[in-house]
Scaffold this motif. Structure first.
Motif, PDB file in Angstrom:
ATOM      1  N   LEU A 142     111.802  85.716  39.419  1.00 31.71           N
ATOM      2  CA  LEU A 142     111.722  87.074  39.957  1.00 31.71           C
ATOM      3  C   LEU A 142     112.324  88.067  38.965  1.00 31.71           C
ATOM      4  O   LEU A 142     111.823  89.169  38.805  1.00 31.71           O
ATOM      5  N   GLY A 143     113.372  87.662  38.260  1.00 27.41           N
ATOM      6  CA  GLY A 143     113.987  88.516  37.251  1.00 27.41           C
ATOM      7  C   GLY A 143     113.045  88.792  36.102  1.00 27.41           C
ATOM      8  O   GLY A 143     112.955  89.909  35.600  1.00 27.41           O
ATOM      9  N   LYS A 144     112.297  87.784  35.683  1.00 24.57           N
ATOM     10  CA  LYS A 144     111.350  87.951  34.577  1.00 24.57           C
ATOM     11  C   LYS A 144     110.232  88.900  34.958  1.00 24.57           C
ATOM     12  O   LYS A 144     109.813  89.739  34.181  1.00 24.57           O
ATOM     13  N   GLN A 145     109.735  88.793  36.193  1.00 27.64           N
ATOM     14  CA  GLN A 145     108.650  89.669  36.632  1.00 27.64           C
ATOM     15  C   GLN A 145     109.138  91.107  36.708  1.00 27.64           C
ATOM     16  O   GLN A 145     108.446  92.028  36.309  1.00 27.64           O
ATOM     17  N   GLY A 146     110.359  91.313  37.206  1.00 29.26           N
ATOM     18  CA  GLY A 146     110.907  92.654  37.320  1.00 29.26           C
ATOM     19  C   GLY A 146     111.125  93.286  35.956  1.00 29.26           C
ATOM     20  O   GLY A 146     110.892  94.467  35.764  1.00 29.26           O
ATOM     21  N   SER A 147     111.569  92.506  34.978  1.00 26.83           N
ATOM     22  CA  SER A 147     111.838  93.064  33.655  1.00 26.83           C
ATOM     23  C   SER A 147     110.545  93.273  32.866  1.00 26.83           C
ATOM     24  O   SER A 147     110.527  94.024  31.914  1.00 26.83           O
ATOM     25  N   SER A 148     109.459  92.645  33.279  1.00 23.75           N
ATOM     26  CA  SER A 148     108.201  92.808  32.538  1.00 23.75           C
ATOM     27  C   SER A 148     107.563  94.165  32.830  1.00 23.75           C
ATOM     28  O   SER A 148     106.821  94.682  32.025  1.00 23.75           O
ATOM     29  N   ASP A 149     107.862  94.769  33.992  1.00 24.91           N
ATOM     30  CA  ASP A 149     107.282  96.071  34.316  1.00 24.91           C
ATOM     31  C   ASP A 149     107.731  97.166  33.348  1.00 24.91           C
ATOM     32  O   ASP A 149     106.895  97.881  32.826  1.00 24.91           O
ATOM     33  N   PRO A 150     109.049  97.313  33.074  1.00 25.63           N
ATOM     34  CA  PRO A 150     109.455  98.330  32.103  1.00 25.63           C
ATOM     35  C   PRO A 150     108.915  98.048  30.700  1.00 25.63           C
ATOM     36  O   PRO A 150     108.577  98.960  29.968  1.00 25.63           O
ATOM     37  N   SER A 151     108.816  96.785  30.343  1.00 30.42           N
ATOM     38  CA  SER A 151     108.328  96.464  28.998  1.00 30.42           C
ATOM     39  C   SER A 151     106.854  96.833  28.850  1.00 30.42           C
ATOM     40  O   SER A 151     106.400  97.165  27.768  1.00 30.42           O
ATOM     41  N   GLN A 152     106.110  96.784  29.948  1.00 33.73           N
ATOM     42  CA  GLN A 152     104.700  97.172  29.870  1.00 33.73           C
ATOM     43  C   GLN A 152     104.576  98.655  29.580  1.00 33.73           C
ATOM     44  O   GLN A 152     103.727  99.083  28.819  1.00 33.73           O
ATOM     45  N   SER A 153     105.456  99.481  30.199  1.00 39.13           N
ATOM     46  CA  SER A 153     105.387 100.914  29.936  1.00 39.13           C
ATOM     47  C   SER A 153     105.786 101.207  28.490  1.00 39.13           C
ATOM     48  O   SER A 153     105.227 102.081  27.856  1.00 39.13           O
ATOM     49  N   GLN A 154     106.748 100.443  27.957  1.00 42.13           N
ATOM     50  CA  GLN A 154     107.145 100.624  26.564  1.00 42.13           C
ATOM     51  C   GLN A 154     106.042 100.178  25.623  1.00 42.13           C
ATOM     52  O   GLN A 154     105.763 100.824  24.630  1.00 42.13           O
ATOM     53  N   SER A 155     105.400  99.045  25.954  1.00 48.04           N
ATOM     54  CA  SER A 155     104.346  98.555  25.066  1.00 48.04           C
ATOM     55  C   SER A 155     103.152  99.513  25.093  1.00 48.04           C
ATOM     56  O   SER A 155     102.433  99.627  24.122  1.00 48.04           O
ATOM     57  N   GLY A 156     102.949 100.215  26.213  1.00 49.04           N
ATOM     58  CA  GLY A 156     101.860 101.183  26.289  1.00 49.04           C
ATOM     59  C   GLY A 156     102.088 102.330  25.326  1.00 49.04           C
ATOM     60  O   GLY A 156     101.186 102.764  24.627  1.00 49.04           O
ATOM     61  N   SER A 157     103.336 102.828  25.246  1.00 49.78           N
ATOM     62  CA  SER A 157     103.627 103.906  24.306  1.00 49.78           C
ATOM     63  C   SER A 157     103.573 103.384  22.872  1.00 49.78           C
ATOM     64  O   SER A 157     103.170 104.092  21.968  1.00 49.78           O
ATOM     65  N   GLY A 158     103.965 102.113  22.681  1.00 47.76           N
ATOM     66  CA  GLY A 158     103.905 101.524  21.344  1.00 47.76           C
ATOM     67  C   GLY A 158     102.476 101.343  20.880  1.00 47.76           C
ATOM     68  O   GLY A 158     102.153 101.500  19.714  1.00 47.76           O
ATOM     69  N   ALA A 159     101.583 101.058  21.833  1.00 48.00           N
ATOM     70  CA  ALA A 159     100.187 100.859  21.480  1.00 48.00           C
ATOM     71  C   ALA A 159      99.571 102.181  20.985  1.00 48.00           C
ATOM     72  O   ALA A 159      98.762 102.206  20.064  1.00 48.00           O
ATOM     73  N   SER A 160      99.976 103.300  21.600  1.00 49.61           N
ATOM     74  CA  SER A 160      99.417 104.586  21.181  1.00 49.61           C
ATOM     75  C   SER A 160      99.885 104.934  19.769  1.00 49.61           C
ATOM     76  O   SER A 160      99.151 105.535  19.012  1.00 49.61           O
ATOM     77  N   LYS A 161     101.121 104.562  19.425  1.00 47.61           N
ATOM     78  CA  LYS A 161     101.621 104.809  18.081  1.00 47.61           C
ATOM     79  C   LYS A 161     100.821 103.997  17.058  1.00 47.61           C
ATOM     80  O   LYS A 161     100.504 104.480  15.993  1.00 47.61           O
ATOM     81  N   LYS A 162     100.506 102.755  17.433  1.00 47.43           N
ATOM     82  CA  LYS A 162      99.743 101.912  16.505  1.00 47.43           C
ATOM     83  C   LYS A 162      98.343 102.474  16.289  1.00 47.43           C
ATOM     84  O   LYS A 162      97.817 102.430  15.186  1.00 47.43           O
ATOM     85  N   LYS A 163      97.754 103.028  17.338  1.00 51.11           N
ATOM     86  CA  LYS A 163      96.417 103.615  17.188  1.00 51.11           C
ATOM     87  C   LYS A 163      96.457 104.783  16.219  1.00 51.11           C
ATOM     88  O   LYS A 163      95.567 104.968  15.406  1.00 51.11           O
ATOM     89  N   GLY A 164      97.533 105.580  16.301  1.00 51.47           N
ATOM     90  CA  GLY A 164      97.666 106.715  15.407  1.00 51.47           C
ATOM     91  C   GLY A 164      97.756 106.269  13.963  1.00 51.47           C
ATOM     92  O   GLY A 164      97.167 106.848  13.063  1.00 51.47           O
ATOM     93  N   LYS A 165      98.490 105.192  13.703  1.00 48.41           N
ATOM     94  CA  LYS A 165      98.630 104.716  12.322  1.00 48.41           C
ATOM     95  C   LYS A 165      97.303 104.148  11.809  1.00 48.41           C
ATOM     96  O   LYS A 165      97.011 104.275  10.638  1.00 48.41           O
ATOM     97  N   GLY A 166      96.517 103.582  12.702  1.00 45.61           N
ATOM     98  CA  GLY A 166      95.268 102.970  12.283  1.00 45.61           C
ATOM     99  C   GLY A 166      94.234 104.007  11.861  1.00 45.61           C
ATOM    100  O   GLY A 166      93.364 103.725  11.038  1.00 45.61           O
TER     101      GLY A 166
END
Length: 149
Positions: free
Chosen positions: A123-147
């Motif tokens: 349950l702890g892993k599932q709860g901590s994966s939600d914030p990481s998804q929002s962070q990875s979403g912003s990280g993905a947009s940065k990668k698109k910009g560099k590409g």
């Protein structure tokens, strides 16, 4: 050495460790196919269970459990994460189930499939994966910009 690999002896009692059933994590792993060793339906299986999680759930259910440092023969990866075989005493010496809720190997595996996702560690892993998804979403947009440069 030859005495270790003896033939099955019906004279051995159910309480002896050699008569306990074996469960490998691959038996209840939803990431595995039937050919790779999964033994329960995929919708009732768990994603990448460990031998510690299996041991914890079965100990909580009041079963006699032993962990062995063995690797499942169909397992491709030799990593420590995939090591571990669980032995469970299913029957008493007179052949009756120790726990009426678990009369068979399949009933034990289905119970594991239900209970492992409810562990606090899961349950702890599932709860901590939600914030990481929002962070990875912003990280993905940065990668698109560099590409695009």
């Amino acid at each position: 050495m030859a005495s270790m690999a003896t033939a099955w002896n019906p004279g051995k009692k159910h309480s002896e460790r050699e008569r306990w059933i074996c469960i490998y994590p691959a038996y209840i792993n939803s990431k595995k196919t039937l050919a790779e060793g999964r033994r329960i339906p995929k919708d009732k299986a768990v994603e990448n269970p460990t031998h510690q999680e299996i041991r914890d759930v079965l100990s909580a259910a009041g079963m006699k459990v032993g962990v062995e440092n063995k690797l499942y023969s169909r397992e491709r990866s030799k990593e420590l994460l995939y090591r571990g075989r669980i032995r469970i005493q299913l029957k008493s010496d007179d052949g009756t189930p120790l726990n009426p809720a678990f009369p068979s190997r399949d009933s034990v595996m289905l119970h594991l499939g239900q209970m492992i996702p409810q562990l606090k560690s899961r349950l702890g892993k599932q709860g901590s994966s939600d914030p990481s998804q929002s962070q990875s979403g912003s990280g993905a947009s940065k990668k698109k910009g560099k590409g695009r440069r």
